[in-house]
Structures are given as C-alpha cells and as structure tokens.
Motif scaffolding. Sequence first.
Motif, PDB file in Angstrom:
ATOM      1  N   HIS A  37      45.098  60.694 136.016  1.00 48.57           N
ATOM      2  CA  HIS A  37      44.755  59.293 135.782  1.00 48.57           C
ATOM      3  C   HIS A  37      44.349  59.126 134.331  1.00 48.57           C
ATOM      4  O   HIS A  37      43.840  60.055 133.695  1.00 48.57           O
ATOM      5  CB  HIS A  37      43.608  58.864 136.708  1.00 48.57           C
ATOM      6  CG  HIS A  37      43.365  57.387 136.714  1.00 48.57           C
ATOM      7  ND1 HIS A  37      42.503  56.783 135.832  1.00 48.57           N
ATOM      8  CD2 HIS A  37      43.878  56.399 137.482  1.00 48.57           C
ATOM      9  CE1 HIS A  37      42.496  55.478 136.063  1.00 48.57           C
ATOM     10  NE2 HIS A  37      43.321  55.219 137.056  1.00 48.57           N
ATOM     11  N   ALA A  38      44.581  57.931 133.796  1.00 47.92           N
ATOM     12  CA  ALA A  38      44.240  57.658 132.400  1.00 47.92           C
ATOM     13  C   ALA A  38      42.749  57.816 132.131  1.00 47.92           C
ATOM     14  O   ALA A  38      42.342  58.140 131.011  1.00 47.92           O
ATOM     15  CB  ALA A  38      44.685  56.243 132.031  1.00 47.92           C
ATOM     16  N   VAL A  39      41.912  57.612 133.145  1.00 48.43           N
ATOM     17  CA  VAL A  39      40.459  57.676 132.967  1.00 48.43           C
ATOM     18  C   VAL A  39      39.862  58.885 133.674  1.00 48.43           C
ATOM     19  O   VAL A  39      39.189  59.709 133.075  1.00 48.43           O
ATOM     20  CB  VAL A  39      39.780  56.387 133.479  1.00 48.43           C
ATOM     21  CG1 VAL A  39      38.261  56.485 133.338  1.00 48.43           C
ATOM     22  CG2 VAL A  39      40.311  55.169 132.720  1.00 48.43           C
TER      23      VAL A  39
ATOM     24  N   ALA B 120      38.062  47.270 123.705  1.00 45.36           N
ATOM     25  CA  ALA B 120      38.702  45.999 123.338  1.00 45.36           C
ATOM     26  C   ALA B 120      37.955  44.788 123.865  1.00 45.36           C
ATOM     27  O   ALA B 120      38.306  43.658 123.540  1.00 45.36           O
ATOM     28  CB  ALA B 120      40.137  45.970 123.859  1.00 45.36           C
ATOM     29  N   GLY B 121      36.921  45.001 124.671  1.00 47.26           N
ATOM     30  CA  GLY B 121      36.202  43.862 125.233  1.00 47.26           C
ATOM     31  C   GLY B 121      35.009  44.305 126.051  1.00 47.26           C
ATOM     32  O   GLY B 121      34.731  45.500 126.192  1.00 47.26           O
ATOM     33  N   LEU B 122      34.287  43.330 126.577  1.00 42.10           N
ATOM     34  CA  LEU B 122      33.111  43.571 127.407  1.00 42.10           C
ATOM     35  C   LEU B 122      33.313  42.893 128.756  1.00 42.10           C
ATOM     36  O   LEU B 122      33.999  41.878 128.859  1.00 42.10           O
ATOM     37  CB  LEU B 122      31.854  43.011 126.732  1.00 42.10           C
ATOM     38  CG  LEU B 122      31.567  43.503 125.311  1.00 42.10           C
ATOM     39  CD1 LEU B 122      30.384  42.732 124.714  1.00 42.10           C
ATOM     40  CD2 LEU B 122      31.272  45.001 125.310  1.00 42.10           C
ATOM     41  N   THR B 123      32.710  43.456 129.800  1.00 41.95           N
ATOM     42  CA  THR B 123      32.862  42.866 131.124  1.00 41.95           C
ATOM     43  C   THR B 123      31.637  43.131 131.991  1.00 41.95           C
ATOM     44  O   THR B 123      30.945  44.145 131.812  1.00 41.95           O
ATOM     45  CB  THR B 123      34.120  43.405 131.833  1.00 41.95           C
ATOM     46  OG1 THR B 123      34.285  42.739 133.081  1.00 41.95           O
ATOM     47  CG2 THR B 123      34.036  44.903 132.080  1.00 41.95           C
TER      48      THR B 123
ATOM     49  N   GLY C  81      49.132  53.891 123.241  1.00 41.74           N
ATOM     50  CA  GLY C  81      48.618  53.461 124.534  1.00 41.74           C
ATOM     51  C   GLY C  81      47.190  52.949 124.447  1.00 41.74           C
ATOM     52  O   GLY C  81      46.513  52.796 125.471  1.00 41.74           O
ATOM     53  N   LEU C  82      46.713  52.670 123.206  1.00 48.33           N
ATOM     54  CA  LEU C  82      45.315  52.263 122.986  1.00 48.33           C
ATOM     55  C   LEU C  82      44.343  53.242 123.635  1.00 48.33           C
ATOM     56  O   LEU C  82      43.324  52.855 124.214  1.00 48.33           O
ATOM     57  CB  LEU C  82      45.079  50.843 123.515  1.00 48.33           C
ATOM     58  CG  LEU C  82      45.827  49.726 122.780  1.00 48.33           C
ATOM     59  CD1 LEU C  82      45.472  48.372 123.367  1.00 48.33           C
ATOM     60  CD2 LEU C  82      45.507  49.745 121.282  1.00 48.33           C
ATOM     61  N   ARG C  83      44.672  54.547 123.535  1.00 49.59           N
ATOM     62  CA  ARG C  83      43.787  55.586 124.076  1.00 49.59           C
ATOM     63  C   ARG C  83      43.596  56.688 123.050  1.00 49.59           C
ATOM     64  O   ARG C  83      44.540  57.054 122.332  1.00 49.59           O
ATOM     65  CB  ARG C  83      44.357  56.176 125.374  1.00 49.59           C
ATOM     66  CG  ARG C  83      44.467  55.174 126.498  1.00 49.59           C
ATOM     67  CD  ARG C  83      44.445  55.862 127.860  1.00 49.59           C
ATOM     68  NE  ARG C  83      45.540  56.773 128.059  1.00 49.59           N
ATOM     69  CZ  ARG C  83      46.747  56.425 128.517  1.00 49.59           C
ATOM     70  NH1 ARG C  83      47.000  55.159 128.784  1.00 49.59           N
ATOM     71  NH2 ARG C  83      47.675  57.329 128.707  1.00 49.59           N
TER      72      ARG C  83
END
Length: 453
Positions: free
Chosen positions: A331-333, A49-52, A38-40
């Motif tokens: 929740h995932a986070v 995986a990126g910036l925002t 799950g990329l966790r």
Amino acid sequence: MKKSPFKIQENVQRLSEVCLKNSKIDNVHYSEYDVKKGLRDLDGRGVLAGLTNISMIQSQKMIDGKLTACEGVLQYRGIDIKELVAGFQKGQYFGFEEITYLLLFGELPTKVQLKEFRQLLADKRTLPKNYVRDVIMKSPSKDIMNQLSRSVLTLASYDPNVSDLSIENVLNQSLLLISVFPLLAVYSYQAYAHSKLRKSLYIHNPDPKLSTAENILRLLRPDKKFTEIEAQILDLALVLHMEHGGGNNSTFTNHVVTSSGTDTYATVAASLSSLKGSKHGGANIKVTEMMRDIKENVEDICDEQQLSEYLAKILRKEAFDKKGLIYGMGHAVYSISDPRADLFRTFVGKLADDKGLHDEFEFYAKIERLAPKVIASERNIYKGVSANVDFYSGFVYHMLGLPDELYTPIFAIARIVGWSAHRIEELINMNKIIRPAYESVLGDRNYVEIEER
C-alpha cells in the motif's frame, strides 16, 4: 474514397511512436528539480497538500527521534475504525448509515438522529420518472463505472440548482447521490446482463425499511433474498471503503475539481473516473483475476514452493498480466499492516465457513503469507509489505455472488461518502483553485518554416 481501417491504424501507430519519442522526460530531471513522482517521498510518504478533519491514516511513529514503521491505524473523525466497527456490531445494527452521518457531520448520531437520517436516505433513494428506461436501459455497457459517471452527469440535468455551491445545496446533492448510487450501479449491471449476456431482467424497487447493504443484495438478486451474515459483511465492506484520507487519488481528484468551482455532479464524475483505475479502486477485481490465474497455472496449489515460484514469475512480468504486480499486496501508506484488511480477515473467514469455502479462504491466507516473502526476495523495497483491503474484498464479493463488473462500483457506493465530506470541507475552508507547478525541462527552440522541415 474511404480509407482502410488498417491504413488508419498504421498512421496512428506511427504517430504514437513520435509521441513517445518527444514526450519522454529523462529521470535525471526529477532528481535535479527534487520532484516527487506520484507526489510521494522515497519512503512512500505523501507530499503534504492540505489539512483535514475527516480521517487520519498512520503507518509510522516517532520513536527516539526516528520515524519507525508501526501497525496501521485508520481513524474516521478521530475515532479508530476498529472501535467504530466493534460499536455497531455490538449494537447489532448496520453501520453504513451511522458512519455516513459521522463522516458528513463530524459527530456520532444519537438514536433519534440515526433513525431520522436513515429515513432521509430512504426518502432520497429514488430516481426521476422514466430515468431507468431512458438513461440506463438504452445504452447498456459492461463498464459499470463509466455508466455510473454518465448517470451522475445526467442527473445534473434534473437539478434546477445544479450550480448552487451553498453548503446546504451541496449537502442536499451529496445525500441524493449517496442514496441513489446503489440503484445506479445495480440497475446498470442488470441492463448489461439482460442486453449483452441474455439474462432475465430484474429491476427491483428498494425497500425503505432496509439498510444500504441489504438493499444492494435485494436489488441484485432475482428472488430479493439474502442472509443476515451476507448483509453484515457487505455492510462492513462499505464501512471500510468509505474514506481513506484526502490524499488518495480519487479524493484528491475531488479536492482539485471542487477547487475549480464546478458543480457536485461534475466533481463526483471526475472522482469516479479516478477510482476505476486498476491502481486504485479497480485493484480488487485484479486480485480476483490473479487468484484465478494462479489456480489455472500452478499444478498443486497446496505446494508452497510451486506457489512461491509462480508469484516470483508474476513479479518478473513473466506471468498473469505481465505488469510485475502482486495485486492486493502493499500500500502507498501502510507497511506493517492495513487495519481494514485486519478487520476484513476475521469476518471473511466466517463467511467462507458459512458458504462452505474454507479451502478457498485457506488458499488466500497462504498467498497472503507467501507474497511478502517473495516480494522481499525479488525487490529492493524500502518498507514492509502486507495485504491491503483489496486482497480480501474481491473474495468477499465473489462469495456474495456479486458479478465481477460490480466489484469497483461497490467501492464507489461506499467512497461517495468520503468524497462528499471532503468536497464540503474544501468549499468551507479553501476558496482557492489548486494549481501546483510543473517545470519545463525542454529548453528554447526556434520556429522552422514548413518548407524547411
């Protein structure tokens, strides 16, 4: 001679068993290659995986050199979601359009800019001639999310600049989709209700003077009428669902598909397909179904012991859908709290009182309080569990008289804003296709001649 459907199904069943046998990967390999399912990470944190610049989610703080769980925080463009909600509610205006402007352009609009932006969205809130008749009405379906995807892809055929990836053109396409999503969703439901449920058909035109939330209620209801508090809480629901970081499944899908260089319509259709999943945007309808199931199977829903025992049965895959999940919990986070659920809870109570559904609200509050205790006793959990935004959103939609089929599409009407902002950010900053690696763990095999197999 035509084969019996039973014989065909027999063949499919046999092949599915072969598929299961040869596709299974031993869990030991995931540890061996340090692959995060799950990329966790094990503690639930997503692999970077990126910036925002669009939004920030926080559930942990560094205290004395150690990551420690904290109250959940959600920021849109650096501003706390609670401040944003307090701002437009204090100003006594609907927030969806203002927060759309903020997410797309990175700054809060002035009064003049907001007025012009509202007018721009109103001007774009129209579909091509005969589109409703030829596209939406001719093949109605209960699955409104799939209908949304089909409608979006069909809109591409009306766009002479469909493949133009300039920021100006992508922004223009995004604004169109943000504007017409309420029409596509509600008209698709009306077509289904008329064709399959034998209800009267209502296709109302949107009112350019009304907000997005007001127009959704106007389009849905036969008499076009709604109360101020109904529109306000639907507006709040839209704002809370608009954006949630680049790593949520549908937004990450948006980044991945955007990175391939495809068009806006194809990208949004892919994100819609992700959002409809029961582990993502489809969770709110699962909460509603679960709560109905609890009421039907617990003799006394005021008895906390009976409720706790039934929740434990759900976790043990003995009740409800037998998936072992208490929907709307965890929740995932977030661990200690989901700030969106915190905001929702206050206003849900007000709407429940207005609708004479205080006892129903108390039932939800009781499940919210009991579920984390039951989960803690039944599971080896690595972090806390709290209600997420989906726990209350389904109840809100029920009180607003929205049909079940529109619960997840309402989520999509909101999240198209976040997808649009992330698509533009990906196009501006990356210019490289997202292509992570997968390790083969099968090993070498030799080809065997067909006669020897």
